[in-house]
Design a protein around this motif. Sequence first.
Motif, PDB file in Angstrom:
ATOM      1  N   LYS A 135       0.826  -1.218   0.000  1.00 59.71           N
ATOM      2  CA  LYS A 135       0.000   0.000   0.000  1.00 59.71           C
ATOM      3  C   LYS A 135       0.856   1.262   0.000  1.00 59.71           C
ATOM      4  CE  LYS A 135      -3.918  -1.865   2.585  1.00 59.71           C
ATOM      5  NZ  LYS A 135      -4.571  -1.858   3.909  1.00 59.71           N
ATOM      6  N   GLU A 136       2.021   1.186   0.600  1.00 56.74           N
ATOM      7  CA  GLU A 136       2.832   2.394   0.775  1.00 56.74           C
ATOM      8  C   GLU A 136       3.904   2.581  -0.300  1.00 56.74           C
ATOM      9  OE1 GLU A 136       4.214   2.469   4.845  1.00 56.74           O
ATOM     10  OE2 GLU A 136       2.169   2.700   5.588  1.00 56.74           O
ATOM     11  N   ARG A 137       4.009   1.663  -1.233  1.00 55.43           N
ATOM     12  CA  ARG A 137       5.054   1.782  -2.251  1.00 55.43           C
ATOM     13  C   ARG A 137       4.872   3.013  -3.132  1.00 55.43           C
ATOM     14  NH1 ARG A 137       5.545  -4.387  -4.637  1.00 55.43           N
ATOM     15  NH2 ARG A 137       6.557  -5.241  -2.786  1.00 55.43           N
ATOM     16  N   ASN A 138       5.972   3.693  -3.360  1.00 57.21           N
ATOM     17  CA  ASN A 138       5.999   4.758  -4.359  1.00 57.21           C
ATOM     18  C   ASN A 138       6.189   4.085  -5.708  1.00 57.21           C
ATOM     19  OD1 ASN A 138       6.522   6.813  -6.113  1.00 57.21           O
ATOM     20  ND2 ASN A 138       8.365   7.541  -5.073  1.00 57.21           N
ATOM     21  N   LYS A 139       5.181   4.143  -6.540  1.00 56.24           N
ATOM     22  CA  LYS A 139       5.211   3.426  -7.820  1.00 56.24           C
ATOM     23  C   LYS A 139       5.705   4.288  -8.973  1.00 56.24           C
ATOM     24  CE  LYS A 139       1.829   0.309  -5.958  1.00 56.24           C
ATOM     25  NZ  LYS A 139       0.492  -0.268  -6.000  1.00 56.24           N
ATOM     26  N   ASN A 140       6.294   5.417  -8.648  1.00 57.24           N
ATOM     27  CA  ASN A 140       6.960   6.265  -9.650  1.00 57.24           C
ATOM     28  C   ASN A 140       6.051   6.652 -10.811  1.00 57.24           C
ATOM     29  OD1 ASN A 140       9.616   6.238  -8.336  1.00 57.24           O
ATOM     30  ND2 ASN A 140       9.546   4.058  -8.785  1.00 57.24           N
ATOM     31  N   ARG A 141       4.803   6.917 -10.504  1.00 53.61           N
ATOM     32  CA  ARG A 141       3.855   7.304 -11.560  1.00 53.61           C
ATOM     33  C   ARG A 141       4.339   8.566 -12.268  1.00 53.61           C
ATOM     34  NH1 ARG A 141       0.265   5.175  -7.680  1.00 53.61           N
ATOM     35  NH2 ARG A 141      -0.937   3.486  -8.575  1.00 53.61           N
ATOM     36  N   GLY A 142       4.316   8.521 -13.566  1.00 48.50           N
ATOM     37  CA  GLY A 142       4.680   9.691 -14.351  1.00 48.50           C
ATOM     38  C   GLY A 142       6.164   9.860 -14.594  1.00 48.50           C
ATOM     39  N   PHE A 143       7.002   9.016 -14.009  1.00 44.56           N
ATOM     40  CA  PHE A 143       8.440   9.194 -14.217  1.00 44.56           C
ATOM     41  C   PHE A 143       8.885   8.635 -15.557  1.00 44.56           C
ATOM     42  CE2 PHE A 143      12.879   7.964 -14.046  1.00 44.56           C
ATOM     43  CZ  PHE A 143      13.456   9.158 -13.633  1.00 44.56           C
ATOM     44  N   PHE A 144       8.424   7.432 -15.874  1.00 49.26           N
ATOM     45  CA  PHE A 144       8.827   6.795 -17.127  1.00 49.26           C
ATOM     46  C   PHE A 144       7.817   7.120 -18.221  1.00 49.26           C
ATOM     47  CE2 PHE A 144      10.760   4.160 -13.871  1.00 49.26           C
ATOM     48  CZ  PHE A 144      12.047   4.031 -14.352  1.00 49.26           C
TER      49      PHE A 144
END
Length: 150
Positions: A135-144
């Motif tokens: 639940k707490e993972r930073n999934k790097n949305r918008g980086f790639f």
Amino acid sequence: MRYVKGSIPYGEIYYTNSTCLPVSSRDNPVDRVRIEGLFHPIIEAGAITHVWLGESKPSKESLANFVVKVFRETQNDQIAFSPEFTNCLQCGRTVRGLRDSCPHCGAVEVDGITRITGYFTKISGWNKGKLGELKERNKNRGFFCDRQEI
Ligand SMILES: [Zn+2]
């Protein structure tokens, strides 16, 4: 600083592995690889940095640029790109991202698949602590730069 990660009231308690920054860290993935890589030369058994991708499917050019950048600019020994998937228990298809239902047949009998420590496993087998971490993972949305495909 808070040492216990997750949610104590829900029993979703976990720890941060090895030399990894907290999974919720908002550092961009290049900074995460650089910072964690500072410790890799002193870990004889090997260490790894996870680059959480969530449902994104970066282009091969984006992934190649990332790998070249971290190879040239960090001391990191290993990185692993870690996406998430949903497997439909009715039609058997697997799609990107964690979903509540199957986009192909609409079934709600689905299971998530992603990496915990180093291995891809079905989320239904995870304990509360691992679910709290997810639940707490930073999934790097918008980086790639994503390719839009299922
Ligand atoms: Zn399905």
